[in-house]
Design a protein around this motif. Structure first.
Motif, PDB file in Angstrom:
ATOM      1  N   ILE A   1      -0.967  38.817   3.117  1.00 23.17           N
ATOM      2  CA  ILE A   1      -0.466  38.174   4.342  1.00 23.17           C
ATOM      3  C   ILE A   1       0.702  37.269   3.961  1.00 23.17           C
ATOM      4  CG2 ILE A   1      -1.003  36.660   6.279  1.00 23.17           C
ATOM      5  CD1 ILE A   1      -2.473  39.322   6.408  1.00 23.17           C
ATOM      6  N   GLY A   2       1.914  37.663   4.344  1.00 22.36           N
ATOM      7  CA  GLY A   2       3.098  36.931   3.918  1.00 22.36           C
ATOM      8  C   GLY A   2       3.581  35.870   4.878  1.00 22.36           C
ATOM      9  N   MET A   3       3.185  35.961   6.141  1.00 20.57           N
ATOM     10  CA  MET A   3       3.589  34.978   7.155  1.00 20.57           C
ATOM     11  C   MET A   3       2.474  34.872   8.173  1.00 20.57           C
ATOM     12  SD  MET A   3       6.135  32.942   8.210  1.00 20.57           S
ATOM     13  CE  MET A   3       7.648  33.566   7.462  1.00 20.57           C
ATOM     14  N   VAL A   4       2.210  33.661   8.649  1.00 17.31           N
ATOM     15  CA  VAL A   4       1.214  33.450   9.705  1.00 17.31           C
ATOM     16  C   VAL A   4       1.875  32.756  10.874  1.00 17.31           C
ATOM     17  CG1 VAL A   4      -0.955  32.350  10.343  1.00 17.31           C
ATOM     18  CG2 VAL A   4      -0.700  33.323   8.062  1.00 17.31           C
TER      19      VAL A   4
ATOM     20  N   THR B   1       8.841  45.046  -6.102  1.00 19.64           N
ATOM     21  CA  THR B   1       9.074  45.264  -4.676  1.00 19.64           C
ATOM     22  C   THR B   1       9.572  43.955  -4.057  1.00 19.64           C
ATOM     23  OG1 THR B   1       7.311  46.904  -4.565  1.00 19.64           O
ATOM     24  CG2 THR B   1       8.005  45.905  -2.480  1.00 19.64           C
ATOM     25  N   PRO B   2      10.711  43.967  -3.350  1.00 24.61           N
ATOM     26  CA  PRO B   2      11.276  42.706  -2.848  1.00 24.61           C
ATOM     27  C   PRO B   2      10.393  42.014  -1.806  1.00 24.61           C
ATOM     28  CG  PRO B   2      12.937  44.437  -2.869  1.00 24.61           C
ATOM     29  CD  PRO B   2      11.615  45.103  -3.115  1.00 24.61           C
ATOM     30  N   THR B   3      10.522  40.716  -1.747  1.00 27.66           N
ATOM     31  CA  THR B   3       9.853  39.895  -0.741  1.00 27.66           C
ATOM     32  C   THR B   3      10.268  40.346   0.659  1.00 27.66           C
ATOM     33  OG1 THR B   3       9.901  38.027  -2.274  1.00 27.66           O
ATOM     34  CG2 THR B   3       9.511  37.522   0.064  1.00 27.66           C
ATOM     35  N   ARG B   4       9.306  40.444   1.551  1.00 28.00           N
ATOM     36  CA  ARG B   4       9.591  40.879   2.914  1.00 28.00           C
ATOM     37  C   ARG B   4      10.360  39.795   3.679  1.00 28.00           C
ATOM     38  NH1 ARG B   4       7.971  45.126   5.799  1.00 28.00           N
ATOM     39  NH2 ARG B   4       7.988  45.033   8.070  1.00 28.00           N
ATOM     40  N   LEU B   5      11.340  40.223   4.441  1.00 31.97           N
ATOM     41  CA  LEU B   5      12.121  39.323   5.286  1.00 31.97           C
ATOM     42  C   LEU B   5      11.543  39.336   6.702  1.00 31.97           C
ATOM     43  CD1 LEU B   5      15.505  40.538   3.884  1.00 31.97           C
ATOM     44  CD2 LEU B   5      14.843  38.127   3.887  1.00 31.97           C
ATOM     45  N   TYR B   6      11.098  38.177   7.168  1.00 37.30           N
ATOM     46  CA  TYR B   6      10.439  38.088   8.472  1.00 37.30           C
ATOM     47  C   TYR B   6      11.351  37.505   9.557  1.00 37.30           C
ATOM     48  CZ  TYR B   6       6.177  38.743   5.716  1.00 37.30           C
ATOM     49  OH  TYR B   6       5.210  39.241   4.876  1.00 37.30           O
ATOM     50  N   VAL B   7      12.614  37.287   9.240  1.00 35.58           N
ATOM     51  CA  VAL B   7      13.492  36.521  10.116  1.00 35.58           C
ATOM     52  C   VAL B   7      13.612  37.109  11.517  1.00 35.58           C
ATOM     53  CG1 VAL B   7      15.853  35.707  10.467  1.00 35.58           C
ATOM     54  CG2 VAL B   7      14.787  35.526   8.209  1.00 35.58           C
TER      55      VAL B   7
ATOM     56  N   LEU C   1      -4.345  32.722  15.101  1.00 30.61           N
ATOM     57  CA  LEU C   1      -3.564  32.941  13.888  1.00 30.61           C
ATOM     58  C   LEU C   1      -3.250  34.425  13.753  1.00 30.61           C
ATOM     59  CD1 LEU C   1      -5.733  30.761  11.467  1.00 30.61           C
ATOM     60  CD2 LEU C   1      -3.696  30.049  12.739  1.00 30.61           C
ATOM     61  N   LEU C   2      -1.969  34.769  13.831  1.00 26.99           N
ATOM     62  CA  LEU C   2      -1.524  36.142  13.649  1.00 26.99           C
ATOM     63  C   LEU C   2      -0.875  36.267  12.272  1.00 26.99           C
ATOM     64  CD1 LEU C   2       0.151  36.961  17.106  1.00 26.99           C
ATOM     65  CD2 LEU C   2      -2.185  37.499  16.350  1.00 26.99           C
ATOM     66  N   GLY C   3      -1.463  37.085  11.410  1.00 25.49           N
ATOM     67  CA  GLY C   3      -0.910  37.292  10.080  1.00 25.49           C
ATOM     68  C   GLY C   3      -0.014  38.512  10.041  1.00 25.49           C
ATOM     69  N   LEU C   4       1.085  38.404   9.327  1.00 28.08           N
ATOM     70  CA  LEU C   4       1.999  39.528   9.131  1.00 28.08           C
ATOM     71  C   LEU C   4       1.868  40.019   7.693  1.00 28.08           C
ATOM     72  CD1 LEU C   4       5.224  38.249  10.966  1.00 28.08           C
ATOM     73  CD2 LEU C   4       3.193  39.369  11.909  1.00 28.08           C
ATOM     74  N   GLY C   5       1.705  41.326   7.528  1.00 26.04           N
ATOM     75  CA  GLY C   5       1.489  41.899   6.212  1.00 26.04           C
ATOM     76  C   GLY C   5       2.638  41.640   5.255  1.00 26.04           C
ATOM     77  N   SER C   6       2.309  41.490   3.975  1.00 28.96           N
ATOM     78  CA  SER C   6       3.319  41.295   2.939  1.00 28.96           C
ATOM     79  C   SER C   6       3.708  42.643   2.339  1.00 28.96           C
ATOM     80  CB  SER C   6       2.779  40.369   1.850  1.00 28.96           C
ATOM     81  OG  SER C   6       1.711  40.993   1.148  1.00 28.96           O
ATOM     82  N   ASP C   7       4.754  42.619   1.511  1.00 31.68           N
ATOM     83  CA  ASP C   7       5.188  43.815   0.789  1.00 31.68           C
ATOM     84  C   ASP C   7       4.832  43.700  -0.687  1.00 31.68           C
ATOM     85  OD1 ASP C   7       6.172  45.049   3.019  1.00 31.68           O
ATOM     86  OD2 ASP C   7       8.269  44.532   2.661  1.00 31.68           O
ATOM     87  N   GLY C   8       3.669  43.151  -0.975  1.00 27.68           N
ATOM     88  CA  GLY C   8       3.251  42.982  -2.356  1.00 27.68           C
ATOM     89  C   GLY C   8       3.157  41.521  -2.717  1.00 27.68           C
ATOM     90  N   VAL C   9       3.391  41.225  -3.992  1.00 28.30           N
ATOM     91  CA  VAL C   9       3.200  39.863  -4.493  1.00 28.30           C
ATOM     92  C   VAL C   9       4.299  38.924  -4.008  1.00 28.30           C
ATOM     93  CG1 VAL C   9       2.838  38.504  -6.604  1.00 28.30           C
ATOM     94  CG2 VAL C   9       2.072  40.866  -6.523  1.00 28.30           C
TER      95      VAL C   9
END
Length: 352
Positions: A308-311, A230-236, A186-194
């Motif tokens: 963690i915003g995306m796994v 702070t806007p939601t992070r875009l992981y696309v 499981l690789l987690g990608l950091g979020s940009d806040g809430v």
């Protein structure tokens, strides 16, 4: 010719009822350049028609399967309206949709928005839609249409609501999750806040702490309202590149429900996940929410993304290479744990 009596009252108009068609037209004119800037292969027409046209073959697909997602911004919108900081909620709207699409293995292709208000402000509407266009541009998808609804009596003065709808595509047979097995990493990608979930509780915590949106930010610079918006992070882009590199078996967008509810959505029956809570540090906003609200760890993990915003669920022999690729693309990558036999998410360690 029959003449009306001089004392006859003039007939009512739509503007008298509170709907300004001219303002709606002015908004379309204002947002047209922003929408045009999101143009990508496959777009067949600009704004103004009764529907948006998109050519899948021109976008490079030979045997496509379509994937659709819709969402809103939730009560984060309340903070944006109250503070007047409207420029980021459009990015939030796009992110909540397109980040879901990539979890199915799909490339976002186009987006449509719905903006509803009691009394249309062209300036405010243009700022919101400019954010939507920016989110689309960063995600490689086109803003090909939308709806602006002016509905007096439905919304209080200054209030509005947002919803969005995105369509993506993938070649047949490429859908995710696929091939998830015990031992996957499981690789987690950091979020940009809430991001855009849990704001009903965020607002309750702020009130409990006696803070307003103009109060100094207790976990960083600026005001509390600015920090929370702070806007939601875009992981696309990085996520699609990882999928194309091979070894990605699934992705989970960590939204409402947190890690606890969203990770199991990509795990086959009979498989669970072991997550090490000590693998990453709890970002300041979440530490503040936990401490100011007295929120239990289990509640944090099923309400917020907690950093963690995306796994990504990846093959063990590809984990290091994919982690390096994602980091090179600008993501903060955390090795969270592994897929295990059993059901649900099991945690070790504590959030700190």
């Amino acid at each position: 010719m029959t003449q009306s009596p001089q004392n006859e009252k003039p007939g009512l108009t739509y503007a008298d009822a509170g709907v300004d068609i001219t303002a709606g037209n002015d908004l379309v004119d204002r947002i047209a350049p922003a929408a045009k800037a999101t143009h990508r292969p496959g777009v067949m027409a600009g704004l103004g028609g009764f529907g948006g046209l998109f050519d899948l073959k021109a976008a490079g697909y030979s045997d496509p399967v379509l994937v659709a997602a819709t969402d809103g911004v939730g009560t984060k919108l309340r903070i944006a309206i109250d503070t007047g900081h409207l420029d980021g909620v459009g990015i939030d709207l796009v992110a909540m949709c397109v980040n879901d699409l990539i979890c199915q293995g799909a490339e976002p292709l186009f987006f449509l928005d719905y903006f509803a208000t009691g009394k249309l402000s062209v300036e405010e509407g243009a700022r919101v839609v400019a954010g939507i266009a920016e989110g689309c541009k960063r995600s490689g998808c086109a803003l090909i249409g939308g709806e602006t609804a002016e509905m007096p009596g439905m919304y209080s003065d200054g209030d509005f609501d947002l919803a969005g709808f995105s369509v993506g595509a993938m070649e047949r047979g490429a859908a995710l999750p696929a091939g998830v097995g015990a031992g996957d990493v499981l690789l987690g990608l950091g979020s940009d806040g809430v991001h855009s979930n849990g704001f009903s509780l965020v607002r309750r915590v702020a009130d409990h702490a006696g803070l307003t949106w103009d109060s100094p930010n207790p976990f960083g610079a600026g005001t509390l309202g600015e920090a929370l918006l702070t806007p939601t992070r875009l992981y696309v882009s990085p996520a699609l590149a990882a999928i194309r590199a091979g070894g990605v078996h699934g992705l989970a967008h960590i939204t409402g429900g947190g890690l606890t509810e969203n990770l199991p959505r990509v795990l086959p029956q009979g498989l669970g996940a072991q997550v090490d809570l000590g693998a990453w540090s709890l970002p300041g906003v979440f530490a503040w929410l936990r401490d100011a609200g007295g929120i239990a760890e289990a509640e944090m993990l099923r309400t917020f993304n907690s950093g963690i915003g995306m796994v990504l669920v990846v093959a063990e022999d590809r984990a290091d290479a994919l982690a390096a690729q994602l980091a090179q693309a600008g993501e903060t990558v955390v090795r969270l744990g592994t897929v295990t036999e059993g059901d649900g998410v099991q945690y070790s360690g504590t959030l700190a």
